[in-house]
Write a protein that holds these residues in place. Structure first.
Motif, PDB file in Angstrom:
ATOM      1  N   ARG A 115      -3.240  -5.749  12.856  1.00 18.02           N
ATOM      2  CA  ARG A 115      -3.348  -4.874  14.033  1.00 18.02           C
ATOM      3  C   ARG A 115      -2.081  -4.043  14.196  1.00 18.02           C
ATOM      4  O   ARG A 115      -2.135  -2.885  14.607  1.00 18.02           O
ATOM      5  N   GLU A 116      -0.927  -4.635  13.873  1.00 21.28           N
ATOM      6  CA  GLU A 116       0.338  -3.906  13.986  1.00 21.28           C
ATOM      7  C   GLU A 116       0.478  -2.867  12.866  1.00 21.28           C
ATOM      8  O   GLU A 116       0.875  -1.735  13.103  1.00 21.28           O
ATOM      9  N   ARG A 117       0.148  -3.266  11.663  1.00 18.95           N
ATOM     10  CA  ARG A 117       0.371  -2.420  10.489  1.00 18.95           C
ATOM     11  C   ARG A 117      -0.759  -1.419  10.240  1.00 18.95           C
ATOM     12  O   ARG A 117      -0.506  -0.292   9.799  1.00 18.95           O
ATOM     13  N   LEU A 118      -1.997  -1.851  10.483  1.00 18.84           N
ATOM     14  CA  LEU A 118      -3.184  -1.007  10.236  1.00 18.84           C
ATOM     15  C   LEU A 118      -4.074  -1.014  11.484  1.00 18.84           C
ATOM     16  O   LEU A 118      -5.187  -1.545  11.464  1.00 18.84           O
ATOM     17  N   PRO A 119      -3.593  -0.442  12.578  1.00 18.59           N
ATOM     18  CA  PRO A 119      -4.287  -0.594  13.860  1.00 18.59           C
ATOM     19  C   PRO A 119      -5.701  -0.019  13.914  1.00 18.59           C
ATOM     20  O   PRO A 119      -6.504  -0.446  14.732  1.00 18.59           O
ATOM     21  N   PHE A 171       0.846  -1.197   0.000  1.00 22.81           N
ATOM     22  CA  PHE A 171       0.000   0.000   0.000  1.00 22.81           C
ATOM     23  C   PHE A 171       0.880   1.244   0.000  1.00 22.81           C
ATOM     24  O   PHE A 171       1.771   1.385   0.844  1.00 22.81           O
ATOM     25  N   PRO A 172       0.618   2.185  -0.897  1.00 20.65           N
ATOM     26  CA  PRO A 172       1.380   3.438  -0.872  1.00 20.65           C
ATOM     27  C   PRO A 172       0.972   4.291   0.330  1.00 20.65           C
ATOM     28  O   PRO A 172      -0.106   4.107   0.890  1.00 20.65           O
ATOM     29  N   ALA A 173       1.819   5.216   0.694  1.00 23.39           N
ATOM     30  CA  ALA A 173       1.517   6.119   1.809  1.00 23.39           C
ATOM     31  C   ALA A 173       0.195   6.827   1.532  1.00 23.39           C
ATOM     32  O   ALA A 173      -0.078   7.248   0.409  1.00 23.39           O
ATOM     33  N   GLY A 174      -0.649   6.906   2.541  1.00 19.76           N
ATOM     34  CA  GLY A 174      -1.920   7.593   2.410  1.00 19.76           C
ATOM     35  C   GLY A 174      -3.042   6.750   1.829  1.00 19.76           C
ATOM     36  O   GLY A 174      -4.168   7.210   1.712  1.00 19.76           O
ATOM     37  N   TYR A 175      -2.747   5.502   1.455  1.00 18.15           N
ATOM     38  CA  TYR A 175      -3.761   4.613   0.901  1.00 18.15           C
ATOM     39  C   TYR A 175      -4.689   4.195   2.027  1.00 18.15           C
ATOM     40  O   TYR A 175      -4.238   3.741   3.076  1.00 18.15           O
TER      41      TYR A 175
END
Length: 130
Positions: free
Chosen positions: A74-78, A46-50
């Motif tokens: 949970r770690e990456r997209l909490p 995923f690009p930044a801001g996606y």
């Protein structure tokens, strides 16, 4: 009408297609992965801001099981709500998943209105928190 982006992770192509169809009919953009390893690779790409508004995942997945995948999410997209969609209901397993931050636990085969309601609730609750 664009209601958000939902990531669907299931090793059964028929389930991915059915869930994707329901979500698209409900105004959602759908991203798919066929196993836990592919899901992790997609998330890492995923690009930044996606932004993703919700994730729907099976638990019994090849390569990386659902519990490990959810830990990664949970770690990456909490802040992204995770909904489990399983064909193997398990009360003890469901309890552990809720402790991991899963917001809903749906049983296959599900109804379209139940799935859309769960996604709307998850996104709405996240909007209130986030």
């Amino acid at each position: 009408m664009f209601n958000g982006r939902v990531f669907v992770i299931d090793d059964n192509e028929h389930v991915r297609n059915a869930v994707g169809f329901v979500l698209k009919q409900g105004g959602y953009e759908v991203i798919e992965a066929a196993d836990g390893g592919e899901a992790i690779a997609v998330i890492k790409s995923f690009p930044a801001g996606y932004s993703i508004q919700a994730i729907i995942s099976d638990i019994h997945l090849p390569k990386v099981n659902g519990h490990d995948l959810i830990a990664f999410i949970r770690e990456r997209l909490p802040t992204v709500p995770v909904i489990v969609l399983t064909g193997y209901p398990d009360v003890r397993g469901a309890s552990a998943l809720f402790k991991q931050g899963v917001v809903d636990y749906l049983i296959k085969p599900g109804r379209a209105d139940t799935l859309l309601g769960a996604v709307r609730r998850a996104i709405g609750e996240q909007a209130l928190i986030g």
